[in-house]
Enzyme design. Sequence first.
Site, PDB file in Angstrom:
ATOM      1  N   THR A   1      28.308  89.615  91.053  1.00  0.00           N
ATOM      2  CA  THR A   1      27.577  89.840  92.295  1.00  0.00           C
ATOM      3  C   THR A   1      26.991  91.241  92.307  1.00  0.00           C
ATOM      4  OG1 THR A   1      29.107  88.361  93.462  1.00  0.00           O
ATOM      5  CG2 THR A   1      27.706  89.782  94.812  1.00  0.00           C
TER       6      THR A   1
ATOM      7  N   LYS B   1      42.391  87.525 109.231  1.00  0.00           N
ATOM      8  CA  LYS B   1      43.527  87.930 110.072  1.00  0.00           C
ATOM      9  C   LYS B   1      43.121  89.068 111.000  1.00  0.00           C
ATOM     10  CE  LYS B   1      48.206  89.798 110.048  1.00  0.00           C
ATOM     11  NZ  LYS B   1      49.458  90.017 109.303  1.00  0.00           N
TER      12      LYS B   1
ATOM     13  N   HIS C   1      33.462  43.106 112.321  1.00  0.00           N
ATOM     14  CA  HIS C   1      34.737  43.645 112.826  1.00  0.00           C
ATOM     15  C   HIS C   1      35.801  43.686 111.727  1.00  0.00           C
ATOM     16  CE1 HIS C   1      33.010  43.656 116.798  1.00  0.00           C
ATOM     17  NE2 HIS C   1      32.737  42.372 116.698  1.00  0.00           N
TER      18      HIS C   1
ATOM     19  N   ASP D   1      54.056  23.509 107.426  1.00  0.00           N
ATOM     20  CA  ASP D   1      53.041  23.082 108.386  1.00  0.00           C
ATOM     21  C   ASP D   1      51.615  23.443 107.961  1.00  0.00           C
ATOM     22  OD1 ASP D   1      53.517  25.779 108.759  1.00  0.00           O
ATOM     23  OD2 ASP D   1      54.071  25.636 110.875  1.00  0.00           O
TER      24      ASP D   1
ATOM     25  N   ARG E   1      51.316  39.513  96.934  1.00  0.00           N
ATOM     26  CA  ARG E   1      50.975  39.398  98.357  1.00  0.00           C
ATOM     27  C   ARG E   1      49.860  40.391  98.684  1.00  0.00           C
ATOM     28  NH1 ARG E   1      55.434  41.223 102.557  1.00  0.00           N
ATOM     29  NH2 ARG E   1      54.407  43.221 102.209  1.00  0.00           N
TER      30      ARG E   1
END
Length: 515
Positions: free
Chosen positions: A37, A138, A276, A469, A511
């Site tokens: 710099t 600070k 959605h 079911d 799963r």
Amino acid sequence: MNRIRRALISVSDKNGIVELAQELARLDVEIISTGGTCRLLQEAGVPVTGITEVTQFPEIMDGRVKTLHPKVHGGLLAIRDKETHQKQMKQNGIEAIDLVVVNLYPFQQTIAKPDHTYEQAIENIDIGGPSMVRSAAKNHRFVTVVVDPADYSAVIEQIKTSGATDESTRRRLAAKAFSHTAAYDALISGYLNQQTGQLFPDQLTVTFNKQQTLRYGENPHQRAAFYRQPLTEPGQIASAEQLHGKELSYNNINDANAALELAAEFDEPVVVAVKHMNPCGVGIGQTVEEAFQKAYEADPVSIFGGIIATNQPVNAATAEKMKEIFLEIIIAPSFEEEALSILKTKKNLRLLQLGDVFGTRTKPSLKLQTVGEGVLVQESDITSLQPDDCKVVTEREPNEEEWTQLLFAWKVVKHVKSNAIVLAKDSRTLGVGAGQMNRVGSAAIAIEQAGENSRGAVMASDAFFPMKDTVEKAAAAGVTAIIQPGGSIRDQESIDEANKHGIAMVFTGIRHFKH
């Protein structure tokens, strides 16, 4: 208000720094600087003092040690209206530093390079820079700290007007500075944890950069913003280029990500429609046009106002079909020029382009979910499935076409909110049952949506059947094959029911709950 008389400048990002320094010099601000710099400012003709002239100590150890010195940090941390501090400054030849302009070694840019080495990453961990920033921040009651080139002009204007910055500016810049160093340290921490295989460290530090402030969240009374990870990979929603349409909303971004994640499951041309956070239509075809037609036919009611994602470039023929219905977003790797012209006639339609890398993840990612004052963290669900991974548990095995449809439905059900059931046939979804409190309820919704098309269809379930079911409902609807994880203590009841009706059933052992 303390006039700014002395500034320390040391930056990695050189954008705008010469112009800033020239303005400071014109305002009679003394400038001290370091390394590259300092050389840059000298070459630009800016009066500048090297850091070694201030500390009377050379930069050593390849520049690792240059600003860690009492004449730097004393000048930053001294409380200007405290008599003992002023006395100690005089005794030790320490001059006050009123302005610090510092940004840090390019650690992020270094680790973003695919061919970087571990040693290069470590060498680009800044030590002196964060120390100066933290000291200045600070002591922001007296010191102005600037870490972002975007703040240069505002600071200069204040100095021009009053010779200093006001207290509210210094506080704002101090907060920004601590955020800057915190984000920097979080990147380093994340990198080192990754290098050492620490997926879930005792302290998880993550950082995100604000992409945009959103008009509101899920509902108008909720404030919201969109952040992205600093090293977002290509092909993600956070890195998409918006080509057209109004600003994305909170719900848009959520739904768009859900659509993209599902579309990225497929190699063949696919179109995904999401509403959605759940897919309402998914279709595979030989072309993107055919895939869109299938996705549309899957649920022509729910697709209205939906989000579309495809893994193929959008051509003019497909754009003409898409134009005919109200859509919120279309996500694609690219859009042909003619397709863009067609779709841009829809003023509010958002067009998101992802480029050649579509939904690709080259490294494991973590999913974060806030729960009150805590955060749940898990790996992304990126498991894929092949026929060899499955176990046929019924007397009849799926035929070739059923296998194709089962694997297709399995990819889709993975992205449906639990409890989830998907019916599919001819490489398109027929019915999607999402988010119900019991599995048979989700099955009933999917079957009702499919109607007569359910005859000859396959069914996918994201988790096991706790009772027979769901199989009974599938059989009554004409479903011929089922894919599910298995693992219930009552699996045999479902297997027996499937055998009773000649249904082929496959267990995956995996799963896919999605909440």
